[in-house]
Write a protein that holds these residues in place. Structure first.
Motif, PDB file in Angstrom:
ATOM      1  N   GLY A 125     -23.143  42.091  25.891  1.00 18.86           N
ATOM      2  CA  GLY A 125     -24.579  41.876  25.752  1.00 18.86           C
ATOM      3  C   GLY A 125     -25.242  41.546  27.067  1.00 18.86           C
ATOM      4  O   GLY A 125     -26.315  42.094  27.395  1.00 18.86           O
ATOM      5  N   LEU A 126     -24.617  40.659  27.866  1.00 14.78           N
ATOM      6  CA  LEU A 126     -25.200  40.322  29.164  1.00 14.78           C
ATOM      7  C   LEU A 126     -25.232  41.529  30.097  1.00 14.78           C
ATOM      8  O   LEU A 126     -26.253  41.805  30.746  1.00 14.78           O
ATOM      9  CB  LEU A 126     -24.399  39.181  29.807  1.00 14.78           C
ATOM     10  N   THR A 127     -24.117  42.227  30.192  1.00 15.64           N
ATOM     11  CA  THR A 127     -24.045  43.380  31.095  1.00 15.64           C
ATOM     12  C   THR A 127     -25.030  44.468  30.685  1.00 15.64           C
ATOM     13  O   THR A 127     -25.757  45.022  31.534  1.00 15.64           O
ATOM     14  CB  THR A 127     -22.614  43.942  31.117  1.00 15.64           C
ATOM     15  N   PHE A 128     -25.068  44.785  29.384  1.00 17.13           N
ATOM     16  CA  PHE A 128     -25.969  45.838  28.919  1.00 17.13           C
ATOM     17  C   PHE A 128     -27.428  45.422  29.113  1.00 17.13           C
ATOM     18  O   PHE A 128     -28.260  46.220  29.582  1.00 17.13           O
ATOM     19  CB  PHE A 128     -25.701  46.135  27.447  1.00 17.13           C
ATOM     20  N   GLY A 129     -27.746  44.171  28.764  1.00 14.14           N
ATOM     21  CA  GLY A 129     -29.130  43.714  28.891  1.00 14.14           C
ATOM     22  C   GLY A 129     -29.598  43.692  30.325  1.00 14.14           C
ATOM     23  O   GLY A 129     -30.703  44.171  30.640  1.00 14.14           O
ATOM     24  N   VAL A 130     -28.792  43.144  31.231  1.00 13.90           N
ATOM     25  CA  VAL A 130     -29.187  43.078  32.637  1.00 13.90           C
ATOM     26  C   VAL A 130     -29.261  44.468  33.251  1.00 13.90           C
ATOM     27  O   VAL A 130     -30.194  44.780  34.021  1.00 13.90           O
ATOM     28  CB  VAL A 130     -28.196  42.179  33.405  1.00 13.90           C
ATOM     29  N   SER A 131     -28.308  45.330  32.917  1.00  8.91           N
ATOM     30  CA  SER A 131     -28.336  46.693  33.464  1.00  8.91           C
ATOM     31  C   SER A 131     -29.562  47.454  32.977  1.00  8.91           C
ATOM     32  O   SER A 131     -30.218  48.165  33.768  1.00  8.91           O
ATOM     33  CB  SER A 131     -27.050  47.439  33.069  1.00  8.91           C
ATOM     34  N   PHE A 132     -29.876  47.332  31.695  1.00 11.39           N
ATOM     35  CA  PHE A 132     -31.055  48.013  31.163  1.00 11.39           C
ATOM     36  C   PHE A 132     -32.328  47.475  31.825  1.00 11.39           C
ATOM     37  O   PHE A 132     -33.223  48.248  32.195  1.00 11.39           O
ATOM     38  CB  PHE A 132     -31.128  47.817  29.650  1.00 11.39           C
ATOM     39  N   ILE A 154     -36.015  45.491  44.757  1.00 11.02           N
ATOM     40  CA  ILE A 154     -35.686  45.394  43.333  1.00 11.02           C
ATOM     41  C   ILE A 154     -34.243  45.811  43.079  1.00 11.02           C
ATOM     42  O   ILE A 154     -33.524  45.181  42.290  1.00 11.02           O
ATOM     43  CB  ILE A 154     -36.673  46.245  42.516  1.00 11.02           C
ATOM     44  N   GLU A 155     -33.782  46.850  43.750  1.00  6.10           N
ATOM     45  CA  GLU A 155     -32.392  47.288  43.577  1.00  6.10           C
ATOM     46  C   GLU A 155     -31.403  46.230  44.071  1.00  6.10           C
ATOM     47  O   GLU A 155     -30.376  45.968  43.444  1.00  6.10           O
ATOM     48  CB  GLU A 155     -32.171  48.601  44.316  1.00  6.10           C
ATOM     49  N   ALA A 156     -31.729  45.589  45.212  1.00  4.88           N
ATOM     50  CA  ALA A 156     -30.862  44.526  45.717  1.00  4.88           C
ATOM     51  C   ALA A 156     -30.821  43.353  44.746  1.00  4.88           C
ATOM     52  O   ALA A 156     -29.750  42.782  44.466  1.00  4.88           O
ATOM     53  CB  ALA A 156     -31.347  44.064  47.089  1.00  4.88           C
ATOM     54  N   GLY A 157     -31.992  42.998  44.214  1.00  3.75           N
ATOM     55  CA  GLY A 157     -32.024  41.913  43.232  1.00  3.75           C
ATOM     56  C   GLY A 157     -31.262  42.264  41.971  1.00  3.75           C
ATOM     57  O   GLY A 157     -30.579  41.404  41.370  1.00  3.75           O
ATOM     58  N   VAL A 160     -28.685  44.327  41.747  1.00  3.17           N
ATOM     59  CA  VAL A 160     -27.246  44.272  42.031  1.00  3.17           C
ATOM     60  C   VAL A 160     -26.755  42.825  42.035  1.00  3.17           C
ATOM     61  O   VAL A 160     -25.702  42.493  41.468  1.00  3.17           O
ATOM     62  CB  VAL A 160     -26.948  44.955  43.378  1.00  3.17           C
ATOM     63  N   GLY A 161     -27.528  41.941  42.657  1.00  2.00           N
ATOM     64  CA  GLY A 161     -27.151  40.530  42.661  1.00  2.00           C
ATOM     65  C   GLY A 161     -27.100  39.945  41.265  1.00  2.00           C
ATOM     66  O   GLY A 161     -26.194  39.170  40.929  1.00  2.00           O
ATOM     67  N   LEU A 162     -28.066  40.301  40.422  1.00  3.27           N
ATOM     68  CA  LEU A 162     -28.092  39.802  39.060  1.00  3.27           C
ATOM     69  C   LEU A 162     -26.914  40.330  38.249  1.00  3.27           C
ATOM     70  O   LEU A 162     -26.325  39.588  37.434  1.00  3.27           O
ATOM     71  CB  LEU A 162     -29.416  40.191  38.395  1.00  3.27           C
ATOM     72  N   ILE A 163     -26.550  41.568  38.477  1.00  8.75           N
ATOM     73  CA  ILE A 163     -25.393  42.134  37.772  1.00  8.75           C
ATOM     74  C   ILE A 163     -24.109  41.411  38.190  1.00  8.75           C
ATOM     75  O   ILE A 163     -23.232  41.123  37.367  1.00  8.75           O
ATOM     76  CB  ILE A 163     -25.304  43.646  38.043  1.00  8.75           C
ATOM     77  N   ILE A 164     -23.987  41.080  39.490  1.00  5.85           N
ATOM     78  CA  ILE A 164     -22.806  40.344  39.960  1.00  5.85           C
ATOM     79  C   ILE A 164     -22.743  38.962  39.317  1.00  5.85           C
ATOM     80  O   ILE A 164     -21.671  38.503  38.868  1.00  5.85           O
ATOM     81  CB  ILE A 164     -22.827  40.242  41.491  1.00  5.85           C
ATOM     82  N   VAL A 165     -23.891  38.284  39.250  1.00  6.29           N
ATOM     83  CA  VAL A 165     -23.922  36.961  38.616  1.00  6.29           C
ATOM     84  C   VAL A 165     -23.533  37.066  37.142  1.00  6.29           C
ATOM     85  O   VAL A 165     -22.790  36.231  36.610  1.00  6.29           O
ATOM     86  CB  VAL A 165     -25.325  36.336  38.774  1.00  6.29           C
TER      87      VAL A 165
END
Length: 405
Positions: free
Chosen positions: A119-126, A143-146, A148-153
């Motif tokens: 759920g976290l991965t799908f929601g953040v990626s979407f 926005i892309e850098a942010g 990527v950082g959010l996906i890593i977190v």
């Protein structure tokens, strides 16, 4: 007075016929009785046959001959050092004996980790993809850098949640095996309460091992990458050789530490030791029994992995090629739904098989710990004493804690 009744003086009895055989039989019987009593006196401390009753008014009464009695088995295992077959059978019996706090807890925790991580991965990626599409050209890079950082977190959160779930499940199974050995059958809530005060120590140990493994692997990969990038042809050759032989050495070192530290979580939960003492305790218990421990855990790991691959393979195959067979027209919407359903089914099967594997490995670790303490410290005698005390209604200390030794 009739002729059939003859007169006799008071107290007189007729003499018994004696042909020599009756006296001989009586003497033989007395000799055999004396021999049996002597044998019983030699076989039993104090000069009495086992179970003989002695009183001030009469001699000891010899009991029937007593045979060998097997060690008691009040619950999961017999209270004696375990051979390999008994240990392996008890590992699988943990699933059947009390399935709710073992398989049920493993299934619940694994499903929770998968659902939250997905759920976290799908929601953040979407969300990141939507922001990138709607962003202007000037803001796209930020926005892309942010994103990527959010996906890593998000990935780190999922990993942390997985470590917590793994530690809790390991502790629950260790406590269940220790109680099942004494014949107890506790609920999940009772097991969680029994481990109160030790959960954070176990979670910390699991996180420490994972961080150490990640740091070691990262440093190893960075050294190889630097050699290949900056060393020219010679650096490439050295990097490749280091990657091959260094990888083998890293694997061997990891497996050696895995076995030497395998019993640390059990010492944390059952003996309630601080982390440093638990590490020393687990290391000491494995000493002298490394290969037996290694073989047992490796065999169960291979069995779990093979079973997981065999069960998951048909579903993975269906997810890859089933859409083509079911939807030959290539309708996009139908293909998406079929692919989603096949992947969900594959994940569900993986969760179930993973839950079974987690229970088996944790149970085997706990049983190895109990077996080694039986061999080295006589824990089986302490367990028998506790079982006897509880059967008589008396209170007994926890046999696994240091105060009971």
């Amino acid at each position: 007075m009739s002729d059939s009744t003859s007169w006799a003086s008071p107290g007189w009895q007729p003499e018994k016929p004696d042909d020599g055989r009756a006296a001989g039989d009586q003497a033989a019987g007395e000799t055999a009785g004396a021999s049996g009593a002597a044998d019983g006196a030699m076989a039993s401390p104090g000069g009495y046959a086992p179970g003989a009753s002695q009183s001030a008014s009469g001699p000891a009464v010899p009991p029937p001959a007593a045979g060998w009695a097997p060690p008691p088995k009040p619950g999961l295992i017999p209270l004696r050092p375990l051979d390999f077959g008994t240990l392996l059978g008890a590992t699988f019996q943990v699933l059947r004996r009390n399935p709710r706090p073992t398989f049920g807890a493993a299934l619940l925790l694994n499903a929770l980790v998968v659902i939250v991580a997905f759920g976290l991965t799908f929601g953040v990626s979407f969300w990141a993809l939507d922001r990138s599409i709607r962003a202007s050209a000037d803001d796209a890079a930020a926005i892309e850098a942010g994103a990527v950082g959010l996906i890593i977190v998000t990935a780190l959160i999922a990993v942390a949640l997985s470590l917590v779930a793994q530690a809790v499940l390991l502790g629950v199974i260790v406590l269940e095996v220790s109680r099942a050995t004494l014949g107890e059958k506790l609920t999940l809530r009772q097991l969680l309460a029994l481990g109160k005060g030790r959960w954070w120590a176990l979670i910390g140990w699991t996180a420490l091992l994972s961080v150490a493994l990640i740091i070691g692997l990262t440093l190893f990969v960075l050294v190889i990458a630097l050699l290949i990038a900056a060393g020219g042809p010679a650096g490439v050759a050295i990097g490749v050789l280091l990657g091959v032989f260094g990888g083998l050495a890293f694997t061997a070192l990891s497996m050696w530490l895995w076995i030497k530290l395998a019993l640390v979580p059990t010492a944390i939960m059952l003996e309630r030791l601080p982390l440093r003492d638990a590490i020393r305790r687990g290391w000491t218990l494995v000493r002298g029994h490394f290969w037996r421990t290694f073989g047992t855990l490796l065999l169960i790991t291979v069995m779990v992995q093979v079973a997981s691959s065999v069960v998951s393979a048909p579903f993975s195959f269906a997810a890859s090629f089933g859409t083509v067979l079911v939807n030959p027209a290539g309708d996009d919407l139908t293909s998406i739904w079929l692919l989603l359903g096949a992947n969900v089914l594959t994940i569900a099967v993986t969760v179930v098989v993973g839950a079974i594997g987690s229970v088996l490995l944790s149970a085997a670790t706990a049983l190895i710990y109990i077996d080694l303490r039986m061999r080295k410290e006589g824990l089986d005698l302490e367990l028998q004493r506790v079982v006897e005390l509880r059967a008589s209604g008396a209170s007994a200390p926890d046999p696994y804690q240091p105060a009971a030794r």
